[in-house]
Design an enzyme around this catalytic site. Structure first.
Site, PDB file in Angstrom:
ATOM      1  N   GLU A 224      38.643  38.824  37.483  1.00 27.81           N
ATOM      2  CA  GLU A 224      38.880  38.841  38.929  1.00 27.81           C
ATOM      3  C   GLU A 224      37.598  38.620  39.723  1.00 27.81           C
ATOM      4  O   GLU A 224      37.599  37.989  40.771  1.00 27.81           O
ATOM      5  CB  GLU A 224      39.544  40.163  39.327  1.00 27.81           C
ATOM      6  CG  GLU A 224      40.942  40.276  38.732  1.00 27.81           C
ATOM      7  CD  GLU A 224      41.646  41.573  39.087  1.00 27.81           C
ATOM      8  OE1 GLU A 224      42.831  41.517  39.453  1.00 27.81           O
ATOM      9  OE2 GLU A 224      41.009  42.639  38.984  1.00 27.81           O
TER      10      GLU A 224
ATOM     11  N   THR B 137      46.752  32.692  41.472  1.00 27.77           N
ATOM     12  CA  THR B 137      47.038  34.128  41.414  1.00 27.77           C
ATOM     13  C   THR B 137      47.782  34.474  40.131  1.00 27.77           C
ATOM     14  O   THR B 137      48.476  33.639  39.555  1.00 27.77           O
ATOM     15  CB  THR B 137      47.875  34.609  42.621  1.00 27.77           C
ATOM     16  OG1 THR B 137      48.059  36.025  42.516  1.00 27.77           O
ATOM     17  CG2 THR B 137      49.238  33.930  42.683  1.00 27.77           C
ATOM     18  N   TYR B 138      47.556  35.696  39.685  1.00 26.33           N
ATOM     19  CA  TYR B 138      48.288  36.227  38.532  1.00 26.33           C
ATOM     20  C   TYR B 138      49.114  37.429  38.977  1.00 26.33           C
ATOM     21  O   TYR B 138      49.629  38.165  38.170  1.00 26.33           O
ATOM     22  CB  TYR B 138      47.302  36.632  37.432  1.00 26.33           C
ATOM     23  CG  TYR B 138      46.322  35.530  37.088  1.00 26.33           C
ATOM     24  CD1 TYR B 138      46.615  34.583  36.116  1.00 26.33           C
ATOM     25  CD2 TYR B 138      45.109  35.418  37.780  1.00 26.33           C
ATOM     26  CE1 TYR B 138      45.708  33.567  35.827  1.00 26.33           C
ATOM     27  CE2 TYR B 138      44.212  34.401  37.499  1.00 26.33           C
ATOM     28  CZ  TYR B 138      44.517  33.475  36.519  1.00 26.33           C
ATOM     29  OH  TYR B 138      43.630  32.468  36.245  1.00 26.33           O
TER      30      TYR B 138
ATOM     31  N   THR C  93      48.781  39.182  46.274  1.00 27.10           N
ATOM     32  CA  THR C  93      47.375  39.271  46.673  1.00 27.10           C
ATOM     33  C   THR C  93      46.989  38.229  47.718  1.00 27.10           C
ATOM     34  O   THR C  93      45.811  38.076  48.027  1.00 27.10           O
ATOM     35  CB  THR C  93      46.450  39.079  45.447  1.00 27.10           C
ATOM     36  OG1 THR C  93      46.681  37.766  44.910  1.00 27.10           O
ATOM     37  CG2 THR C  93      46.713  40.106  44.370  1.00 27.10           C
TER      38      THR C  93
ATOM     39  N   THR D 188      48.047  40.169  40.048  1.00 29.39           N
ATOM     40  CA  THR D 188      47.457  41.407  39.531  1.00 29.39           C
ATOM     41  C   THR D 188      46.313  41.822  40.436  1.00 29.39           C
ATOM     42  O   THR D 188      45.743  40.998  41.157  1.00 29.39           O
ATOM     43  CB  THR D 188      46.867  41.204  38.126  1.00 29.39           C
ATOM     44  OG1 THR D 188      45.901  40.148  38.195  1.00 29.39           O
ATOM     45  CG2 THR D 188      47.925  40.852  37.113  1.00 29.39           C
TER      46      THR D 188
ATOM     47  N   CYS E 152      18.151  26.681  41.329  1.00 31.28           N
ATOM     48  CA  CYS E 152      19.044  26.981  40.212  1.00 31.28           C
ATOM     49  C   CYS E 152      18.576  26.251  38.951  1.00 31.28           C
ATOM     50  O   CYS E 152      19.060  25.174  38.604  1.00 31.28           O
ATOM     51  CB  CYS E 152      20.472  26.579  40.583  1.00 31.28           C
ATOM     52  SG  CYS E 152      21.681  27.114  39.380  1.00 31.28           S
TER      53      CYS E 152
HETATM   54  C1  LIG Z   1      40.670  38.062  43.179  1.00 36.51           C
HETATM   55  C2  LIG Z   1      41.759  38.826  42.513  1.00 36.51           C
HETATM   56  C3  LIG Z   1      41.961  40.133  43.160  1.00 36.51           C
HETATM   57  C4  LIG Z   1      43.010  38.015  42.406  1.00 36.51           C
HETATM   58  C5  LIG Z   1      44.165  38.673  41.693  1.00 36.51           C
HETATM   59  N1  LIG Z   1      43.856  39.109  40.372  1.00 36.51           N
HETATM   60  C6  LIG Z   1      45.357  37.730  41.655  1.00 36.51           C
HETATM   61  O1  LIG Z   1      45.937  37.517  40.629  1.00 36.51           O
HETATM   62  O2  LIG Z   1      45.765  37.212  42.646  1.00 36.51           O
END
Ligand SMILES: CC(C)C[C@H](N)C(=O)O
Length: 439
Positions: free
Chosen positions: A410, A333-334, A345, A336, A71
């Protein structure tokens, strides 16, 4: 310039003041300010905070670690830091020019980077005995640095982070080849722009891409459906069934090995930091051919119950920082996914985390590894495997082809999990070896 949040902006300023530059890793991580905050605090502590190792050693250890994955990006940054700390520039001529004590660490560096399950108490014993020996506190400090920079190499390649502007190979043909002088006026703080130009390892073949014709991805809707049905499922599996499922995923992973020859041709400017370049990752499932190392069961040795307190005991309070960093990455997490909102998620994220540790032979006993196969399609598994185990072979193309319905933030998020789950795996093996040595 894109919009960045206030938190991220403040963190960028901090990072700039600490490092006298705003490096690309920081910029890309800026997508996730909560994580970036604890990442920077940890990195700053292990490189510049109270600790048993001298500063020049710390940066040289970082160079040796990044060398395992060729790297150049991290090697070059750490070379500059090494010199700024008053490091002896002859060490930068290569491993043959460094003190014996540092060279003695190389075996552990190699094993930890590629096959951490081979690490045992005899390696620790060798270091801590004899002339120029290491104290246990120094060993722990070194191991944390090694694991940090191995895993950070995964992140760098996995996200296609570019060479810095002032480095050879950077995407501007700048003339200077050193850090900006202290006190130079700060460049304006840019928004996170990963992957805007070519990949840093542009000589590498995109081997993932060549593995199979473009594969149909299942897509976010399908994934959400599968998560939903998994959460509605009431079945409980026996321990035996769970073990079988773990082994199945582990064996399948063998097939995701790169078809192309490894990059044994080392780049001229880093080859002298690398010893035994053909020692690489080998599938844990294949270890039986040479040894009979059992699966690492988290119920017997876990970060929470064992690793964490051992690190804290031997190396200040670094365990607290690492703990916060692992937890932040694991729980981030969001809600989404792709363009969708209000999505739980956690199943998807847990599958990613556990799959990563599975490749290092680490098993979470209460987890049904069948979920890995339901939620992670082949192309994602292949990407994760290469980012973890052969990061030097990941290119921007590989990044582009995976998770096509997901946002950049993401994809970076997935790479953060690669970084942290891998780092934790290395630390678990290393700390267990130290514990066995001590008792
Ligand atoms: C890795 C992603 C799919 C995580 C997703 N955006 C979340 O807020 O949990």
């Amino acid at each position: 310039m894109g919009q960045i949040g206030r938190d991220t902006h403040m963190l960028f300023i901090d990072a700039f003041l600490q490092n006298n530059r705003l490096d690309h890793v920081t910029q890309v991580m800026g997508y996730h300010p909560t994580y970036l905050d604890i990442f920077l605090r940890t990195q700053n502590f292990i490189l510049r905070g109270d600790g048993p190792l001298p500063y020049d050693y710390r940066h040289f250890i970082a160079i040796m670690a990044a060398g395992r994955h060729q790297c150049s990006y991290l090697i070059n940054l750490q070379k500059q830091e090494f010199l700024l700390q008053g490091g002896d520039h002859t060490w930068l001529k290569g491993l043959s020019r460094i003190p014996q004590k540092l060279r003695d660490l190389y075996d552990i560096n190699k094993i930890l980077a590629h096959r951490p399950w081979l690490l045992n108490k005899s390696h620790i014993e060798k270091l801590t005995k004899g002339k120029d020996s290491w104290s246990l506190a120094e060993v722990v400090h070194a191991i944390v640095l090694l694991a940090h920079f191995h895993s950070l190499s995964s992140f760098v390649f996995g996200c296609g982070v570019n060479e810095e502007l002032d480095q050879d190979g950077g995407h501007h043909n700048g003339s200077s080849d050193s850090a900006p002088p202290l006190g130079s006026s700060p460049r304006s703080v840019p928004s996170p722009t990963p992957l805007s130009t070519g990949p840093s390892n542009r000589d590498a073949e995109p081997w993932l891409a060549s593995m199979s014709p473009v594969e149909q991805e299942v897509g976010v809707d399908m994934l959400m459906q599968r998560m939903k049905s998994l959460s509605e499922r009431a079945e409980e599996f026996s321990q035996e069934e769970k073990t079988k499922r773990f082994e199945h995923v582990e064996n399948q992973s063998v097939e995701l090995s790169p078809g192309l020859e490894p990059l044994t041709q080392l780049k001229a400017d880093i080859g002298h930091f690398v010893d035994d370049p053909t020692f690489l990752y080998q599938d844990f499932a294949r270890r039986g051919e040479v040894s009979d190392i059992p699966t690492f069961r988290v119920q017997d040795y876990s970060w929470d119950d064992h690793g964490y307190s051992l690190v804290n005991r031997l190396y200040n309070d670094v365990g607290n920082l690492l703990d916060e960093k692992f937890k932040t990455a694991y729980n981030l997490t969001y809600y989404t996914m792709g363009g969708r909102k209000d999505v739980d998620t956690s199943r998807f994220r847990r599958a990613i985390w556990n799959y990563i540790q599975c490749m290092f032979g680490i098993r979470h006993d209460d987890y049904d590894y069948g979920e890995v196969n339901q939620l992670l399609e082949r192309s994602l598994k292949a990407f994760i495997k290469s980012a973890c185990c052969y990061p030097e072979r990941v290119t921007k193309k590989d990044y582009d082809r995976v998770l096509r319905e997901f946002r950049h933030s993401e994809k970076v998020h997935v790479n953060l999990m690669v970084l942290e789950a891998r780092m934790q795996a290395e630390l678990l093996y290393a700390l267990r070896a130290i514990m066995r040595y001590m008792t």
